[in-house]
Enzyme design. Structure first.
Site, PDB file in Angstrom:
ATOM      1  N   ASP A  13       0.831  -1.213   0.000  1.00 17.21           N
ATOM      2  CA  ASP A  13       0.000   0.000   0.000  1.00 17.21           C
ATOM      3  C   ASP A  13       0.861   1.257   0.000  1.00 17.21           C
ATOM      4  O   ASP A  13       1.970   1.264   0.540  1.00 17.21           O
ATOM      5  CB  ASP A  13      -0.913  -0.031   1.236  1.00 17.21           C
ATOM      6  CG  ASP A  13      -2.069   0.956   1.119  1.00 17.21           C
ATOM      7  OD1 ASP A  13      -2.350   1.422  -0.005  1.00 17.21           O
ATOM      8  OD2 ASP A  13      -2.682   1.256   2.161  1.00 17.21           O
ATOM      9  N   ASN A  61     -11.081  -2.361  -5.277  1.00 12.55           N
ATOM     10  CA  ASN A  61     -10.326  -1.347  -6.027  1.00 12.55           C
ATOM     11  C   ASN A  61     -11.003  -0.907  -7.336  1.00 12.55           C
ATOM     12  O   ASN A  61     -10.611   0.094  -7.933  1.00 12.55           O
ATOM     13  CB  ASN A  61      -8.893  -1.820  -6.300  1.00 12.55           C
ATOM     14  CG  ASN A  61      -7.995  -1.800  -5.073  1.00 12.55           C
ATOM     15  OD1 ASN A  61      -7.117  -2.634  -4.909  1.00 12.55           O
ATOM     16  ND2 ASN A  61      -8.200  -0.826  -4.185  1.00 12.55           N
TER      17      ASN A  61
HETATM   18  C1  IPE Z   1      -5.411  -2.679  -0.157  1.00 14.88           C
HETATM   19  O1  IPE Z   1      -5.090  -1.345  -0.296  1.00 14.88           O
HETATM   20  C2  IPE Z   1      -5.390  -3.363  -1.506  1.00 14.88           C
HETATM   21  C3  IPE Z   1      -4.086  -3.492  -2.131  1.00 14.88           C
HETATM   22  C4  IPE Z   1      -2.927  -3.167  -1.600  1.00 14.88           C
HETATM   23  C5  IPE Z   1      -4.098  -4.068  -3.446  1.00 14.88           C
HETATM   24  P1  IPE Z   1      -6.212  -0.215  -0.441  1.00 14.88           P
HETATM   25  O2  IPE Z   1      -5.497   1.073  -0.545  1.00 14.88           O
HETATM   26  O3  IPE Z   1      -7.152  -0.551  -1.527  1.00 14.88           O
HETATM   27  O4  IPE Z   1      -6.992  -0.330   0.965  1.00 14.88           O
HETATM   28  P2  IPE Z   1      -7.875   0.744   1.722  1.00 14.88           P
HETATM   29  O5  IPE Z   1      -8.850   1.291   0.735  1.00 14.88           O
HETATM   30  O6  IPE Z   1      -6.953   1.814   2.199  1.00 14.88           O
HETATM   31  O7  IPE Z   1      -8.496   0.007   2.846  1.00 14.88           O
HETATM   32  C1  IPE Z   2      -1.725   0.211  -3.295  1.00 16.62           C
HETATM   33  O1  IPE Z   2      -1.455   1.589  -3.358  1.00 16.62           O
HETATM   34  C2  IPE Z   2      -1.944  -0.394  -4.653  1.00 16.62           C
HETATM   35  C3  IPE Z   2      -3.346  -0.678  -4.979  1.00 16.62           C
HETATM   36  C4  IPE Z   2      -4.338  -0.623  -4.133  1.00 16.62           C
HETATM   37  C5  IPE Z   2      -3.649  -1.088  -6.344  1.00 16.62           C
HETATM   38  P1  IPE Z   2      -2.616   2.660  -3.317  1.00 16.62           P
HETATM   39  O2  IPE Z   2      -3.027   2.985  -4.711  1.00 16.62           O
HETATM   40  O3  IPE Z   2      -3.728   2.231  -2.436  1.00 16.62           O
HETATM   41  O4  IPE Z   2      -1.863   3.907  -2.675  1.00 16.62           O
HETATM   42  P2  IPE Z   2      -2.458   4.931  -1.631  1.00 16.62           P
HETATM   43  O5  IPE Z   2      -2.945   4.135  -0.466  1.00 16.62           O
HETATM   44  O6  IPE Z   2      -3.571   5.643  -2.322  1.00 16.62           O
HETATM   45  O7  IPE Z   2      -1.309   5.808  -1.300  1.00 16.62           O
HETATM   46 MG    MG Z   3      -4.091   2.452  -0.448  1.00 12.25          MG
END
Ligand code: IPE
Ligand code: IPE
Ligand code: MG
Length: 235
Positions: A13, A61
């Site tokens: 993340d 997502n």
């Molecule tokens: C979790 O991260 C999913 C992945 C790392 C693929 P998210 O960024 O989607 O999670 P939330 O929305 O902060 O809970």
């Molecule tokens: C994790 O990074 C990757 C996916 C969920 C695909 P994020 O895209 O959630 O990054 P932040 O949390 O917005 O910084």
């Molecule tokens: Mg995230």
């Protein structure tokens, strides 16, 4: 003697924030994040991690903008095409978990091919969670079990925890010993809900594109000293 983390799972993340801090589009962060995976995979043998599972895209997502979602789907295809040879050379066996039904045909074909061409490898088992959600996985497993019961192939009273686990996407994996989440968020976000019942957790502030092999190996050594009691008393 310190214990080994045989299976480590990572919630990668913080890609979006990494890019935003640089004034760049979120997808730039996803590309930087994808590059980190190889280094972490390569660090596994030294710290005796046999199974590495990474969360790449969740069932939630899809709620992101169309630009980000389609950019990610393109990135997954590019990643598979680019990394295949290195994965073969390094003895990595790759498998995917998650529901493939919503993924486009080209991507699913690339996933199938990568699983096939790496199926003889056994140095490291890399599992990529793509359109994966823990509740969705348990729901799909329950549907498949119910169908077997309806067809008279499975008796309701023979459904044990082991039987249920055998219907999950992760049926080929041991339970994770350690789950790492980067970016400072302290939540699971629907990752490996059933499988992580007794996992140890590490939540680190580093954004995923900045996460290094050194940090990874440090977390693994810290895991080595944890007292896992599973509800019992320390031996
Ligand atoms: C979790 O991260 C999913 C992945 C790392 C693929 P998210 O960024 O989607 O999670 P939330 O929305 O902060 O809970
Ligand atoms: C994790 O990074 C990757 C996916 C969920 C695909 P994020 O895209 O959630 O990054 P932040 O949390 O917005 O910084
Ligand atoms: Mg995230």
């Amino acid at each position: 003697m310190t214990q080994v983390a045989e299976h480590v799972a990572i919630i990668m993340d913080g890609n979006g924030r990494w890019a935003q801090r640089r004034g760049r589009p979120r997808l730039v962060g996803h590309h930087a994040g994808a590059k980190r995976v190889r280094e972490i995979v390569q660090a596994c043998p030294e710290v005796r991690v046999k199974y590495l599972t990474v969360f790449a895209f969740s069932t939630e997502n899809w709620k992101r903008t169309q630009v980000e979602v389609s950019g990610l789907m393109r990135l997954f295809k590019r990643y598979i095409r680019r990394e295949t040879q290195a994965l073969i050379d390094e003895g990595v066996r790759v498998r995917f978990i998650g529901d493939r039904i919503k993924l486009d045909d080209t991507l699913v074909q690339l996933m199938d091919e990568l699983e096939l061409v790496t199926s003889g490898n056994s140095t490291i088992h890399l599992t990529i969670a793509l359109n994966y959600g823990g509740r969705d996985e348990v729901t799909r497993a329950a549907q498949r079990m119910a169908r077997e019961v309806e067809a008279g192939k499975l008796a309701a009273q023979s459904v044990t925890a082991e039987v249920l686990a055998s219907f999950l996407d992760t049926h080929f994996l041991p339970d994770p010993d350690l789950v790492i989440r980067t970016s400072g968020e302290a939540r699971i976000s629907n990752f490996l809900l059933w499988q992580s019942a007794y996992a140890e957790y590490e939540f680190v502030e580093t954004l995923w594109p900045d996460f290094t092999a050194l940090q990874f190996t440090q977390l693994i050594s810290r895991f080595g000293t944890r007292d896992r009691r599973y509800g019992a008393l320390t031996a």
